[in-house]
Enzyme design. Structure first.
Site, PDB file in Angstrom:
ATOM      1  CG  MET A  94      -1.895  -1.206   1.230  1.00  0.00           C
ATOM      2  SD  MET A  94      -2.850  -1.389  -0.284  1.00  0.00           S
ATOM      3  CE  MET A  94      -4.059  -0.109  -0.029  1.00  0.00           C
ATOM      4  NE  ARG A  95       4.443   4.427   1.911  1.00  0.00           N
ATOM      5  CZ  ARG A  95       4.049   5.557   2.500  1.00  0.00           C
ATOM      6  NH1 ARG A  95       2.924   5.584   3.200  1.00  0.00           N
ATOM      7  NH2 ARG A  95       4.754   6.651   2.384  1.00  0.00           N
ATOM      8  CG  LEU A  97       6.475   1.386  -5.014  1.00  0.00           C
ATOM      9  CD1 LEU A  97       6.406   0.017  -5.646  1.00  0.00           C
ATOM     10  CD2 LEU A  97       7.525   1.424  -3.907  1.00  0.00           C
ATOM     11  CG  ASN A 111      -0.352  -4.051  -8.071  1.00  0.00           C
ATOM     12  OD1 ASN A 111      -0.301  -4.535  -6.932  1.00  0.00           O
ATOM     13  ND2 ASN A 111      -1.243  -3.128  -8.404  1.00  0.00           N
ATOM     14  CG  HIS A 113      -6.283  -2.500  -9.424  1.00  0.00           C
ATOM     15  ND1 HIS A 113      -5.996  -1.588  -8.423  1.00  0.00           N
ATOM     16  CD2 HIS A 113      -7.460  -2.100  -9.974  1.00  0.00           C
ATOM     17  CE1 HIS A 113      -6.961  -0.684  -8.376  1.00  0.00           C
ATOM     18  NE2 HIS A 113      -7.857  -0.965  -9.306  1.00  0.00           N
ATOM     19  CB  THR A 145       4.288   1.543 -16.081  1.00  0.00           C
ATOM     20  OG1 THR A 145       2.919   1.949 -15.973  1.00  0.00           O
ATOM     21  CG2 THR A 145       4.402   0.325 -16.978  1.00  0.00           C
TER      22      THR A 145
HETATM   23  C1  GRF Z   1      -6.187  -7.339  -2.653  1.00  0.00           C
HETATM   24  O1  GRF Z   1      -7.537  -7.041  -2.823  1.00  0.00           O
HETATM   25  C2  GRF Z   1      -5.399  -6.877  -3.835  1.00  0.00           C
HETATM   26  O2  GRF Z   1      -6.118  -6.932  -5.031  1.00  0.00           O
HETATM   27  C3  GRF Z   1      -5.098  -5.441  -3.502  1.00  0.00           C
HETATM   28  O3  GRF Z   1      -4.882  -5.423  -2.109  1.00  0.00           O
HETATM   29  C4  GRF Z   1      -5.579  -6.518  -1.505  1.00  0.00           C
HETATM   30  C5  GRF Z   1      -4.550  -7.287  -0.745  1.00  0.00           C
HETATM   31  O4  GRF Z   1      -5.129  -8.305   0.027  1.00  0.00           O
HETATM   32  N1  GRF Z   1      -3.974  -4.962  -4.270  1.00  0.00           N
HETATM   33  P1  GRF Z   1      -4.199  -9.426   0.678  1.00  0.00           P
HETATM   34  O5  GRF Z   1      -3.238  -8.697   1.631  1.00  0.00           O
HETATM   35  O6  GRF Z   1      -3.469 -10.131  -0.403  1.00  0.00           O
HETATM   36  O7  GRF Z   1      -5.125 -10.304   1.430  1.00  0.00           O
END
Ligand code: GRF
Length: 206
Positions: A94-95, A97, A111, A113, A145
């Site tokens: 959650m940062r 980059l 990643n 999403h 990217t």
């Molecule tokens: C997931 O929903 C993923 O798509 C998003 O962040 C969440 C991470 O969940 N990028 P977890 O930590 O893998 O349970």
């Protein structure tokens, strides 16, 4: 001496910030040694405990200890480089980059999403999908990217949206697909399935 070619197995590092359910799904489908380390920007991330219990090396680079995004990015890149990974897997990291970091790992960072990109980049994807009244929602694995949630798409999985869905039911349905999709893409990547795409991106950049 055997004439067998030495098999070089590709390795990945996972970046996490939270519970790590995607990390767990990826680790379950990995061979021993494929995951070089799990790195978190949060010392309290539940994912760290799970990784440690599986005997995986963990590292914490706490973003609150750095005076700027650049300094944090630099320390994080150094920590990752120590493991020389072929692939960097963002799994609920959650940062945001910075460009130098993204460029340093260009063509080898992916990643997941929780939306069918290009729909709903950014946060609150499930709530926004419900508000928009879409019939289908899902998840996307993409190359990272410097455009937020904007890199080339590698794979997607979709789920139906039902009339009585709320954020909790919809996110659960999507997460189940994430756990199937992400490990598959990671293994495909390590097996070389995306090599041509990866190389074409690096050529475009130079
Ligand atoms: C997931 O929903 C993923 O798509 C998003 O962040 C969440 C991470 O969940 N990028 P977890 O930590 O893998 O349970």
């Amino acid at each position: 001496m055997s004439n067998e070619p030495i098999s070089y197995s590709r390795r990945f590092v996972i970046l996490v910030s939270g519970r790590g359910s995607n990390m767990m799904a990826i680790l379950k489908q990995s061979s021993p040694g494929q995951c070089a380390a799990v790195i978190s920007n949060r010392p309290d991330a539940g994912a760290l405990e799970v990784a440690r219990s599986l005997g995986i090396v963990t590292v914490v680079i706490d973003h609150t200890e750095f005076g700027s995004r650049e300094l944090f990015d630099h320390a994080l890149a150094e920590a990752i480089d120590r493991f020389s990974p072929d692939l960097l897997v963002l799994a609920g990291f959650m940062r945001i980059l910075g460009t130098s970091f993204v460029d340093h790992f260009a063509g080898r960072t992916i990643n997941i999403h929780p939306s069918l990109l290009p729909a709903f980049p950014g946060v609150r994807t499930h709530a926004r999908a419900l508000e928009a009244g879409v019939s289908y929602h899902g998840c996307t694995v993409h190359i990272v990217t410097s455009e937020l949630d904007g890199g080339p798409i590698l794979a997607q999985a979709s789920v139906p949206v039902f009339a009585d869905d709320d954020e909790a039911t919809l996110s659960k349905r999507v997460l189940e697909q994430e756990h199937l999709l992400y490990p598959r893409v990671v293994q495909d990547w390590l097996a070389g399935k995306y090599d041509a795409l990866r190389k074409s991106l690096l050529v475009k950049q130079t």
